[in-house]
Design an enzyme around this catalytic site. Structure first.
Site, mmCIF file in Angstrom:
data_model
loop_
_atom_site.group_PDB
_atom_site.id
_atom_site.type_symbol
_atom_site.label_atom_id
_atom_site.label_comp_id
_atom_site.label_asym_id
_atom_site.label_seq_id
_atom_site.Cartn_x
_atom_site.Cartn_y
_atom_site.Cartn_z
ATOM 1 N N GLN A 103 0.563 -6.484 0.501
ATOM 2 C CA GLN A 103 0.058 -5.137 0.230
ATOM 3 C C GLN A 103 -0.817 -4.660 1.405
ATOM 4 O O GLN A 103 -0.455 -4.897 2.539
ATOM 5 C CB GLN A 103 -0.699 -5.098 -1.098
ATOM 6 C CG GLN A 103 0.194 -5.177 -2.330
ATOM 7 C CD GLN A 103 0.500 -6.588 -2.786
ATOM 8 O OE1 GLN A 103 -0.296 -7.501 -2.657
ATOM 9 N NE2 GLN A 103 1.667 -6.781 -3.351
ATOM 10 N N LYS B 167 4.700 -5.174 7.665
ATOM 11 C CA LYS B 167 4.080 -6.454 8.024
ATOM 12 C C LYS B 167 5.096 -7.581 8.148
ATOM 13 O O LYS B 167 4.929 -8.494 8.957
ATOM 14 C CB LYS B 167 3.024 -6.843 6.971
ATOM 15 C CG LYS B 167 1.843 -5.906 6.898
ATOM 16 C CD LYS B 167 0.822 -6.366 5.878
ATOM 17 C CE LYS B 167 1.350 -6.383 4.475
ATOM 18 N NZ LYS B 167 1.757 -5.047 3.979
ATOM 19 N N GLY C 31 7.021 -7.178 -1.115
ATOM 20 C CA GLY C 31 8.371 -7.188 -0.571
ATOM 21 C C GLY C 31 8.347 -6.925 0.922
ATOM 22 O O GLY C 31 8.071 -5.809 1.350
ATOM 23 N N HIS C 32 8.597 -7.968 1.711
ATOM 24 C CA HIS C 32 8.581 -7.835 3.161
ATOM 25 C C HIS C 32 10.015 -7.948 3.687
ATOM 26 O O HIS C 32 10.619 -9.007 3.637
ATOM 27 C CB HIS C 32 7.703 -8.925 3.789
ATOM 28 C CG HIS C 32 6.249 -8.765 3.479
ATOM 29 N ND1 HIS C 32 5.294 -9.697 3.839
ATOM 30 C CD2 HIS C 32 5.575 -7.770 2.844
ATOM 31 C CE1 HIS C 32 4.103 -9.274 3.436
ATOM 32 N NE2 HIS C 32 4.263 -8.114 2.826
ATOM 33 N N ASP D 93 3.275 -1.714 2.621
ATOM 34 C CA ASP D 93 4.529 -1.150 3.152
ATOM 35 C C ASP D 93 4.404 -0.696 4.603
ATOM 36 O O ASP D 93 5.114 0.209 5.048
ATOM 37 C CB ASP D 93 5.005 0.037 2.296
ATOM 38 C CG ASP D 93 5.105 -0.309 0.823
ATOM 39 O OD1 ASP D 93 5.694 -1.352 0.516
ATOM 40 O OD2 ASP D 93 4.567 0.452 -0.003
#
Length: 400
Positions: A211, A15, A39-40, A12
């Protein structure tokens, strides 16, 4: 040129935005690990895109995307994302290739994931999307790969093997028919890993980590980690071929967050932590769970840099701290009455006492106080910042 973007904390770190920005200088973005538990979020200004499986390439610039064999693929999520990018930018779909050797997350994995985590004496805090089960089955050699659907009888035999291995009953034919229907929608995008390597060999590649180092299955805060090597150690197996990475960008927030259970030395369980969460919109892109928030921990950043071979830094969310009068930075730990500025492993983080140094806050990222903050971190870590993110949108990045 081969480069990678990894997280130096518990994920988080922002990235996705960084990868999208940097992807303009590369031919292809390669996703090499994880699954739809990542989740990006990328803010293009006039629309947002949340990447769970698709590499975070700049879709406006029509960059190539490759999902390597180290990724576990949930076909429902993948198809939804493909439709989304194709609706936003027509023909984006044609730029995507997926390794035939990537494993598939089947629906029953989610139920198993939830059952196992719920039964633990100390829950891990998994996203319960079946990612860990998929990697476990890969290791136990009974997992389904995308290539198996080329021969339905072979795919069926693996489903039966999964049923026997886990001692669970499910409708094999119904699941198989459903998976084949979805597989047929992407089969034109599939490529053998060896062929992909030949195609990409002379290309400039940007490897996208998921991650963060502190969630890496080997080097992270085990057992409160993800199920794969999300650090740089996952690049070669996740790509399926030896590759020399020239530049490793380590992304870090100006503070620290964590989703799920596990140790967090600088966590703030008070109004300050709530304020950070509110100001930084700290909610998981995948689960929407509130993130735990705390001050910057340079001890853990040093550990992440050392174990990942990171050679350039990128800071995000420094703007969130604008307006704080004083900003504590964790400079070291007290362990058994002794002071340490470095650690060799993460096994005893619940037994330490963080030692802080307060610095003067800033009202603007263009101030002397912010410059002092950056210089201090660079001196402590022995690395320079290559970029500073100054806001949520892609263009809000300053190259130093």
């Amino acid at each position: 040129m081969k480069a990678a973007v990894i997280g130096l904390q518990w994920g988080d770190e922002g990235k996705g935005k960084v990868v999208t920005y940097l992807s303009r200088r590369y031919d292809c973005v390669v996703r090499y690990s994880g699954g739809s538990n990542a989740g990006h979020t990328v803010d293009y200004g006039n629309f947002k895109m949340v990447h769970h499986l698709l590499p975070s390439a700049d879709i406006k610039k029509q960059k190539m995307m490759y999902i390597g064999p180290g990724v576990v693929v949930d076909l429902d999520v993948l198809l939804e994302e493909i439709d989304q990018i194709n609706n936003l930018i027509p023909e984006s779909r044609s730029l995507l290739r997926i390794s035939k050797q990537a494993h598939v997350v089947i629906p029953i994995y989610r139920d198993l994931d939830e059952k196992i985590d719920s039964s633990r004496a100390n829950q891990i805090g998994t996203t319960r999307r079946g990612i860990g089960i998929s990697y476990a089955n890969r290791a136990m050699r009974c997992g389904l790969r995308l290539e198996d659907f080329e021969t339905p009888a072979r795919a069926e035999s693996f489903l039966n093997e999964i049923s026997r291995t886990w001692s669970i009953k499910f409708d094999v034919k119904m699941i198989l028919d459903n998976l084949i229907e979805k597989y047929n929608k992407i089969r034109d995008l599939l490529i053998d890993s060896s062929e992909a390597v030949r195609v990409l060999k002379e290309k400039d590649l940007l490897f996208e980590g998921t991650q963060g180092v502190l969630l890496d299955v080997d080097m992270g805060t085990y057992p409160y980690v993800t199920s794969t090597n999300c650090s740089t150690t996952g690049i070669q197996p996740g790509f399926g071929y030896p590759v020399q990475v020239d530049k490793i960008f380590g992304v870090m927030k100006a503070y620290t967050t964590r989703v799920g259970e596990g140790p967090f030395p600088t966590e703030l369980k008070d109004e300050v932590g709530e304020n950070l969460r509110r100001l930084g919109s700290e909610y998981g892109a995948t689960t929407r769970r509130p993130r735990r928030c705390g001050w910057l921990d340079l001890v853990l950043i040093k550990y992440a840099i050392e174990t990942s071979a990171c050679n350039a830094l990128i800071m995000t969310k420094a703007d969130i701290l604008s307006g704080f009068e004083k900003i504590p930075i964790c400079m070291g730990y007290k362990i058994g009455g002794k002071f340490y500025t470095q650690i060799n492993n993460t096994a005893h983080l619940t037994e330490i006492e963080p030692v802080y140094e307060e610095i003067k806050g800033w009202k603007s990222l263009h101030s002397k106080e912010f410059d002092d903050f950056i210089y201090k971190i660079e001196r402590e870590l022995g690395l320079k910042f290559a970029y500073i993110s100054t806001g949520p949108k892609i263009e809000e990045i300053t190259e130093l």
